[in-house]
Enzyme design. Structure first.
Site, PDB file in Angstrom:
ATOM      1  N   ASP A 180       0.816  -1.094   0.116  1.00  0.00           N
ATOM      2  CA  ASP A 180       0.129  -0.160   0.175  1.00  0.00           C
ATOM      3  C   ASP A 180       0.857   1.191  -0.059  1.00  0.00           C
ATOM      4  O   ASP A 180       0.538   2.152  -0.866  1.00  0.00           O
ATOM      5  CB  ASP A 180      -0.831   0.141   1.205  1.00  0.00           C
ATOM      6  CG  ASP A 180      -1.914  -0.946   1.218  1.00  0.00           C
ATOM      7  OD1 ASP A 180      -3.232  -0.610   0.990  1.00  0.00           O
ATOM      8  OD2 ASP A 180      -1.701  -2.117   1.628  1.00  0.00           O
TER       9      ASP A 180
ATOM     10  N   GLU B 217      -5.539   7.269   0.029  1.00  0.00           N
ATOM     11  CA  GLU B 217      -5.944   6.844   1.019  1.00  0.00           C
ATOM     12  C   GLU B 217      -4.849   6.704   2.150  1.00  0.00           C
ATOM     13  O   GLU B 217      -5.226   6.865   3.545  1.00  0.00           O
ATOM     14  CB  GLU B 217      -6.263   5.203   0.723  1.00  0.00           C
ATOM     15  CG  GLU B 217      -6.922   4.578   1.799  1.00  0.00           C
ATOM     16  CD  GLU B 217      -7.463   3.279   1.881  1.00  0.00           C
ATOM     17  OE1 GLU B 217      -7.173   2.603   0.798  1.00  0.00           O
ATOM     18  OE2 GLU B 217      -8.184   2.492   2.670  1.00  0.00           O
TER      19      GLU B 217
ATOM     20  N   ASP C 214      -6.508   4.774  -4.686  1.00  0.00           N
ATOM     21  CA  ASP C 214      -6.387   3.703  -3.650  1.00  0.00           C
ATOM     22  C   ASP C 214      -5.217   2.783  -4.157  1.00  0.00           C
ATOM     23  O   ASP C 214      -5.167   2.226  -5.033  1.00  0.00           O
ATOM     24  CB  ASP C 214      -7.815   2.853  -3.590  1.00  0.00           C
ATOM     25  CG  ASP C 214      -7.587   2.039  -2.477  1.00  0.00           C
ATOM     26  OD1 ASP C 214      -6.575   1.805  -2.036  1.00  0.00           O
ATOM     27  OD2 ASP C 214      -8.767   1.579  -1.960  1.00  0.00           O
TER      28      ASP C 214
ATOM     29  N   ILE D 239      -3.570   0.155  -2.788  1.00  0.00           N
ATOM     30  CA  ILE D 239      -4.091  -1.188  -2.829  1.00  0.00           C
ATOM     31  C   ILE D 239      -5.514  -1.333  -2.565  1.00  0.00           C
ATOM     32  O   ILE D 239      -5.925  -1.343  -1.089  1.00  0.00           O
ATOM     33  CB  ILE D 239      -3.278  -2.319  -2.013  1.00  0.00           C
ATOM     34  CG1 ILE D 239      -1.780  -2.262  -2.180  1.00  0.00           C
ATOM     35  CG2 ILE D 239      -3.908  -3.667  -2.208  1.00  0.00           C
ATOM     36  CD1 ILE D 239      -1.263  -2.900  -3.518  1.00  0.00           C
ATOM     37  N   ASP D 240      -6.366  -1.513  -3.430  1.00  0.00           N
ATOM     38  CA  ASP D 240      -7.923  -1.489  -2.953  1.00  0.00           C
ATOM     39  C   ASP D 240      -8.248  -3.078  -2.763  1.00  0.00           C
ATOM     40  O   ASP D 240      -7.868  -3.985  -3.497  1.00  0.00           O
ATOM     41  CB  ASP D 240      -8.825  -0.951  -3.911  1.00  0.00           C
ATOM     42  CG  ASP D 240     -10.211  -1.191  -3.630  1.00  0.00           C
ATOM     43  OD1 ASP D 240     -10.624  -0.775  -2.437  1.00  0.00           O
ATOM     44  OD2 ASP D 240     -11.301  -1.478  -4.379  1.00  0.00           O
TER      45      ASP D 240
ATOM     46  N   THR E 267      -7.278  -4.621   0.234  1.00  0.00           N
ATOM     47  CA  THR E 267      -5.950  -5.088   1.047  1.00  0.00           C
ATOM     48  C   THR E 267      -6.400  -6.399   1.627  1.00  0.00           C
ATOM     49  O   THR E 267      -5.395  -7.385   1.536  1.00  0.00           O
ATOM     50  CB  THR E 267      -5.693  -4.035   2.032  1.00  0.00           C
ATOM     51  OG1 THR E 267      -5.435  -2.835   1.681  1.00  0.00           O
ATOM     52  CG2 THR E 267      -4.376  -4.541   2.815  1.00  0.00           C
TER      53      THR E 267
ATOM     54  N   ASP F 134     -12.501   4.558  -3.597  1.00  0.00           N
ATOM     55  CA  ASP F 134     -12.965   3.174  -3.684  1.00  0.00           C
ATOM     56  C   ASP F 134     -13.813   3.005  -4.836  1.00  0.00           C
ATOM     57  O   ASP F 134     -14.389   1.855  -5.149  1.00  0.00           O
ATOM     58  CB  ASP F 134     -13.724   2.647  -2.408  1.00  0.00           C
ATOM     59  CG  ASP F 134     -12.534   2.376  -1.304  1.00  0.00           C
ATOM     60  OD1 ASP F 134     -11.557   1.797  -1.636  1.00  0.00           O
ATOM     61  OD2 ASP F 134     -13.290   2.536  -0.186  1.00  0.00           O
TER      62      ASP F 134
END
Ligand code: AMP
Ligand code: MG
Length: 301
Positions: free
Chosen positions: A18, A41, A94, A96-97, A99, A242
């Site tokens: 991330d 994020e 984002d 890493i959407d 996670t 998101d």
């Protein structure tokens, strides 16, 4: 299974990936579009705990494979660049959407979008565990999908070895043959309302459970027809990062995205979609009837 690096204040996990993805994209945006706002994020404040030096070291080690100038100060600067407020024109990321999907070895996405005057203009979704924008393929070459407002939506393999293919949503017009996409994590949505809606609409096929914005990619490529996000008490409003990239990709593939009451998503309200409740994504054909059923049977309850 990948280990989370830290747990955030909301108890959600965050990984080295991330931070590294946000740092790398933050650096590129700073260099390429220095005057644009960037809303992402992850917060470098997460680094203030006792694990901070070790985490920074691991992020730096990873970043050094892709870029120079990797110092603890620069890493914090690149990640911190994403702490700006949304403006008339801004990028949202984002890193890493999904996670939890990433940690499980399942679906996840890197999602970047450009928003101008509250409307998404560009969207890019990298889905490393998805093949041809539609089929789970853990450890495979992955998919990148891209859309520009009024220009179209395309997809290609993340390996770079494939021509860009146009994305087109399904033409399915009946709920009997429709497939609904839903979060893999039951806590991220309202499963009983999803079931109630499916029953009212006569959806027969079981829902397709998937983490992250990869769901938008799957819907844009004709593999599913409806995607529902119900607000939860824990998460009453959607975060802009998101949804943003997926919105323009689905719309340019011929689909439709609104909130659960049929209102257009308004990305001018800050870091959350404060003017909207939930999200409904469809192939377009099934949208109006779904909104009607939601209003009549599900949202009032
Ligand atoms: P999904 O991949 O569909 O499970 O959605 C992931 C996103 O849901 C995360 O990036 C979070 O921002 C958001 N989220 C986290 N917790 C919740 C929750 N309790 N209710 C709804 N959404 C959540
Ligand atoms: Mg997310």
């Amino acid at each position: 299974m990948v280990e989370p690096a830290l747990t955030k204040n909301d108890r959600s996990p965050v990984t080295i990936a991330d931070f590294a993805a946000q740092a790398l994209i933050g650096k590129m945006l700073l260099e390429t579009f220095p005057h644009d706002a960037f809303v992402a994020e992850e917060d470098p404040q997460t680094f203030t705990g006792p694990q901070a030096p070790e985490t920074l070291g691991r992020v730096g080690h990873f970043l050094s494979r892709f870029t120079g100038d990797v110092t603890p100060e620069n890493i914090c600067k690149w990640i911190g660049h994403g702490q700006m407020a949304p403006a008339k024109r801004y990028w949202t990321l984002d890193p890493i959407d999904g996670t939890k999907g990433f940690l499980r070895g399942d679906q996840y996405a890197v999602a970047l979008a450009l928003v101008v005057d509250g409307k998404v203009q560009l969207g890019v979704l990298g889905c490393p565990n998805l093949k041809d924008s539609r089929t789970p393929d853990v450890g495979g070459k992955g998919t990148i999908s891209f859309a520009a407002r009024s220009k179209g939506a395309w997809t290609a393999s993340l390996s770079g070895s494939q021509q860009w293919q146009p994305l087109k949503v399904s033409g399915r017009k009946t709920f009997e043959e429709a497939i609904i996409l839903r979060s893999y994590e039951a806590r991220h949505t309202d499963t009983s309302r999803t079931s109630q809606l499916m029953q009212k609409l006569g959806v027969r096929k079981p829902p397709l459970l998937m983490d992250s914005l990869a769901k938008y990619s799957v819907l844009a490529s004709n593999e599913a027809d409806l995607l529902l996000r119900f607000p939860t008490d824990e998460h009453p409003y959607e975060c802009i990062w998101d949804q943003a990239a997926g919105v323009v990709i689905v719309e340019e593939a011929g689909g439709k995205v609104t909130d659960l009451e049929g209102k257009a998503l308004d990305f001018s309200q800050g870091r959350f979609l404060l003017a909207n409740r939930g999200v409904l994504v469809s192939n377009g054909h099934l949208h109006t009837q779904t909104v009607e059923a939601l209003k009549k049977h599900v949202l009032k309850a």
